[in-house]
Design a protein around this motif. Sequence first.
Motif, PDB file in Angstrom:
ATOM      1  N   GLU A 170       7.210  -4.976  -3.317  1.00 57.23           N
ATOM      2  CA  GLU A 170       5.876  -4.363  -3.324  1.00 57.23           C
ATOM      3  C   GLU A 170       5.133  -4.664  -2.026  1.00 57.23           C
ATOM      4  O   GLU A 170       4.485  -3.785  -1.445  1.00 57.23           O
ATOM      5  CB  GLU A 170       5.075  -4.873  -4.532  1.00 57.23           C
ATOM      6  CG  GLU A 170       3.748  -4.190  -4.735  1.00 57.23           C
ATOM      7  CD  GLU A 170       3.871  -2.721  -5.116  1.00 57.23           C
ATOM      8  OE1 GLU A 170       2.905  -1.981  -4.852  1.00 57.23           O
ATOM      9  OE2 GLU A 170       4.907  -2.317  -5.663  1.00 57.23           O
ATOM     10  N   THR A 182       6.641  -2.417   0.708  1.00 58.93           N
ATOM     11  CA  THR A 182       6.347  -0.986   0.611  1.00 58.93           C
ATOM     12  C   THR A 182       4.853  -0.682   0.719  1.00 58.93           C
ATOM     13  O   THR A 182       4.463   0.230   1.431  1.00 58.93           O
ATOM     14  CB  THR A 182       6.897  -0.394  -0.699  1.00 58.93           C
ATOM     15  OG1 THR A 182       6.357  -1.107  -1.802  1.00 58.93           O
ATOM     16  CG2 THR A 182       8.403  -0.456  -0.734  1.00 58.93           C
ATOM     17  N   ARG A 183       4.053  -1.440   0.021  1.00 57.13           N
ATOM     18  CA  ARG A 183       2.614  -1.163   0.000  1.00 57.13           C
ATOM     19  C   ARG A 183       1.907  -1.722   1.228  1.00 57.13           C
ATOM     20  O   ARG A 183       1.103  -1.041   1.862  1.00 57.13           O
ATOM     21  CB  ARG A 183       1.990  -1.736  -1.273  1.00 57.13           C
ATOM     22  CG  ARG A 183       0.514  -1.367  -1.445  1.00 57.13           C
ATOM     23  CD  ARG A 183      -0.154  -2.144  -2.557  1.00 57.13           C
ATOM     24  NE  ARG A 183      -0.119  -3.568  -2.244  1.00 57.13           N
ATOM     25  CZ  ARG A 183       0.306  -4.520  -3.071  1.00 57.13           C
ATOM     26  NH1 ARG A 183       0.712  -4.219  -4.276  1.00 57.13           N
ATOM     27  NH2 ARG A 183       0.316  -5.786  -2.700  1.00 57.13           N
ATOM     28  N   ASP A 184       2.213  -2.971   1.565  1.00 53.75           N
ATOM     29  CA  ASP A 184       1.483  -3.654   2.636  1.00 53.75           C
ATOM     30  C   ASP A 184       2.222  -3.660   3.969  1.00 53.75           C
ATOM     31  O   ASP A 184       1.689  -4.178   4.953  1.00 53.75           O
ATOM     32  CB  ASP A 184       1.199  -5.107   2.222  1.00 53.75           C
ATOM     33  CG  ASP A 184       0.466  -5.192   0.898  1.00 53.75           C
ATOM     34  OD1 ASP A 184      -0.303  -4.262   0.582  1.00 53.75           O
ATOM     35  OD2 ASP A 184       0.671  -6.184   0.174  1.00 53.75           O
ATOM     36  N   ARG A 185       3.439  -3.112   3.973  1.00 55.06           N
ATOM     37  CA  ARG A 185       4.266  -3.088   5.196  1.00 55.06           C
ATOM     38  C   ARG A 185       4.489  -4.493   5.743  1.00 55.06           C
ATOM     39  O   ARG A 185       4.527  -4.709   6.939  1.00 55.06           O
ATOM     40  CB  ARG A 185       3.668  -2.179   6.253  1.00 55.06           C
ATOM     41  CG  ARG A 185       3.512  -0.760   5.777  1.00 55.06           C
ATOM     42  CD  ARG A 185       2.891   0.108   6.795  1.00 55.06           C
ATOM     43  NE  ARG A 185       2.613   1.409   6.210  1.00 55.06           N
ATOM     44  CZ  ARG A 185       2.141   2.424   6.863  1.00 55.06           C
ATOM     45  NH1 ARG A 185       1.872   2.306   8.140  1.00 55.06           N
ATOM     46  NH2 ARG A 185       1.926   3.554   6.268  1.00 55.06           N
ATOM     47  N   GLY A 240       3.076   7.086   4.927  1.00 59.69           N
ATOM     48  CA  GLY A 240       2.807   6.385   3.681  1.00 59.69           C
ATOM     49  C   GLY A 240       4.015   6.225   2.782  1.00 59.69           C
ATOM     50  O   GLY A 240       3.900   5.753   1.659  1.00 59.69           O
ATOM     51  N   LYS A 241       5.195   6.617   3.262  1.00 61.63           N
ATOM     52  CA  LYS A 241       6.404   6.542   2.444  1.00 61.63           C
ATOM     53  C   LYS A 241       7.393   5.559   3.063  1.00 61.63           C
ATOM     54  O   LYS A 241       7.661   5.590   4.257  1.00 61.63           O
ATOM     55  CB  LYS A 241       7.055   7.923   2.338  1.00 61.63           C
ATOM     56  CG  LYS A 241       8.267   7.936   1.474  1.00 61.63           C
ATOM     57  CD  LYS A 241       8.801   9.335   1.286  1.00 61.63           C
ATOM     58  CE  LYS A 241      10.057   9.226   0.430  1.00 61.63           C
ATOM     59  NZ  LYS A 241      10.409  10.429  -0.212  1.00 61.63           N
TER      60      LYS A 241
END
Length: 129
Positions: free
Chosen positions: A42, A45-48, A86-87
């Motif tokens: 997570e 993916t979300r916070d790079r 964003g992906k």
Amino acid sequence: MKLFTMTADNPDTGYVRRVYSSDELAYPILGTKPIVFDASYEAMTRDRKTYVAASLKEMEGEFPDLELIKSLGCGSAINMPVVAGGKMLGSVNLLHEEHYYGPERVAQMEELVVPAMACFLILRNSFTI
């Protein structure tokens, strides 16, 4: 680095597909690996956020293939997420002996995110991964 792979993300199917490997015997190209949907995934993916583990102890529970990783003499890892629009496209993954990856090496790897993004976008436009 003892092992260098690039894996394309496919969360809908629950796996990543290897699109590059410096050790095709242990980690063949186009081989798959299940995604561990946890806090580390997570954060990537979300916070790079680049995942860094300095030891085998830190890697426990994060890598379904930890025994193979150990057998290759690896005990630390960097998994850098590659995100565009964003992906999550995938990750660049380096493994080496324990305590090899410190802040300086992580910073050096993160400088490669734009070229890595280009690689993944080219792959996605060339064929289904």
